[in-house]
Write an enzyme that holds these catalytic residues in place. Structure first.
Site, PDB file in Angstrom:
ATOM      1  CD  GLN A   7      -2.893   1.124   2.331  1.00 22.82           C
ATOM      2  OE1 GLN A   7      -2.550   1.162   3.501  1.00 22.82           O
ATOM      3  NE2 GLN A   7      -4.164   0.997   1.957  1.00 22.82           N
ATOM      4  N   GLY A   8       0.706   2.042  -1.078  1.00 23.21           N
ATOM      5  CA  GLY A   8       1.351   3.334  -1.160  1.00 23.21           C
ATOM      6  C   GLY A   8       0.357   4.442  -0.877  1.00 23.21           C
ATOM      7  CB  THR A  10      -1.082   7.296  -5.347  1.00 25.64           C
ATOM      8  OG1 THR A  10      -0.422   8.515  -4.999  1.00 25.64           O
ATOM      9  CG2 THR A  10      -2.057   7.559  -6.482  1.00 25.64           C
ATOM     10  CG  ASN A  11      -2.493   3.662  -7.493  1.00 22.86           C
ATOM     11  OD1 ASN A  11      -3.690   3.915  -7.570  1.00 22.86           O
ATOM     12  ND2 ASN A  11      -1.598   4.200  -8.311  1.00 22.86           N
ATOM     13  CB  THR A  12      -3.687  -0.433  -2.146  1.00 25.64           C
ATOM     14  OG1 THR A  12      -3.701   0.730  -1.306  1.00 25.64           O
ATOM     15  CG2 THR A  12      -3.373  -1.664  -1.294  1.00 25.64           C
ATOM     16  N   GLY A 107      10.730   3.851   5.995  1.00 25.36           N
ATOM     17  CA  GLY A 107       9.480   3.479   5.341  1.00 25.36           C
ATOM     18  C   GLY A 107       9.463   2.015   4.964  1.00 25.36           C
ATOM     19  CG  ASP A 109       7.762   2.823   0.719  1.00 24.61           C
ATOM     20  OD1 ASP A 109       8.295   3.039   1.825  1.00 24.61           O
ATOM     21  OD2 ASP A 109       7.457   3.740  -0.069  1.00 24.61           O
ATOM     22  CG  ASP A 129       9.321   2.952  -5.311  1.00 25.00           C
ATOM     23  OD1 ASP A 129       8.569   3.184  -6.272  1.00 25.00           O
ATOM     24  OD2 ASP A 129       9.014   2.200  -4.375  1.00 25.00           O
ATOM     25  CB  THR A 132       2.830   9.506  -3.762  1.00 19.63           C
ATOM     26  OG1 THR A 132       1.760   8.608  -4.075  1.00 19.63           O
ATOM     27  CG2 THR A 132       2.261  10.830  -3.278  1.00 19.63           C
TER      28      THR A 132
END
Length: 257
Positions: A7-8, A10-12, A107, A109, A129, A132
């Site tokens: 999960q970022g 903006t999008n998951t 983070g 991610d 990466d 966002t």
């Protein structure tokens, strides 16, 4: 089957691994108000459409940078799969050192990318990466995560330009044919696109100079493909890097339990 959730802001991404391969991937907009039940209905429909059994999911791993949504993702796993999910940064084993002053600030991610990158490429790495935010992560030859740099993402920059300047329209981000734009749209596209190429190339050069070693540069993320062919400073474009890292963290954690 393993359900991996990345999960970022903006999008998951929801991805299914059958023990051998990634067999399905779906993206949805990240919405902090979405409940576990809503996730379950959405996921059930997609699994059914692609011929998978919802009840065949028997484990779950989550990487999230959105604390407000993590509660409902945990509930999804607990309520519908009867599993306590593995959450990166909580109950998982990374198998790498986090070499910054406050490791708790790292983070999820970026740590997942470090694991995935170290598995696939030799030597010290710079992992870019593009999402966002655009992050530049330094991964040592032994896999240790050593920090990096964070810049606004290219979409965020274009959005800010449109919102802050009354006469500038919202435009699509694409590689323009010319540097010198002949109208407002192409001028904006040139400034944002080639400005980001310049940002990427400059930070790569400065990170390498400061680190003092030759480094392999790997790009990943939702908009990384925009820059393919636009710069020779990136050695590899790897769109599966994050999922590779999540799967490896899951396997390392299982082996420790």
């Amino acid at each position: 089957m393993l359900l991996a959730i990345e999960q970022g802001n903006t999008n998951t991404l929801f991805a299914i691994h059958d023990g051998k391969d990634w067999v399905a991937q779906w993206r949805t907009a990240t919405e902090t108000t979405r409940t576990a039940d809503e996730y379950a209905v959405w996921l059930y429909q997609l699994l059914t459409m692609h011929g998978f059994d919802f009840k065949a999911i028997d484990d779950c791993i989550i990487s999230s940078v959105v604390p407000q949504s993590l509660f409902n993702l945990r509930k999804l796993a607990q309520r519908y799969f009867q599993k306590t999910p593995y959450v990166v940064g909580d109950n998982t084993f990374l198998g790498i050192e986090v070499r910054i002053e406050k490791p708790s600030e790292a983070g999820a991610d970026r740590l997942v990318n470090a694991v995935g990158g170290h598995m696939a490429y030799k030597g010290p790495l710079i992992i870019i990466d593009s999402g966002t935010a655009t992050t530049f992560d330094v991964v040592a030859a032994d896999g240790g995560w050593e920090g990096g740099a964070i810049a606004p993402g290219i979409n965020l920059s274009m959005q800010a330009l449109h919102q802050a300047a009354a006469k500038l329209p919202r435009v699509a981000i694409e590689k323009p044919a010319r540097i010198i734009g002949k109208d407002t749209v192409t001028a904006m596209q040139s400034g944002i696109f080639w400005g980001y190429v310049g940002l990427i190339e400059y930070l790569i050069a400065q990170i390498k100079a400061e680190y003092g070693h030759d480094m392999t540069v790997v790009a990943t993320g939702g908009v990384a493909s925009l820059f393919e062919g636009a710069t020779d400073r990136i050695d590899h474009f790897d769109h599966d890097l994050t999922l590779r890292g999540l799967l490896e963290i899951y396997r390392r954690t299982l082996s420790r339990n």
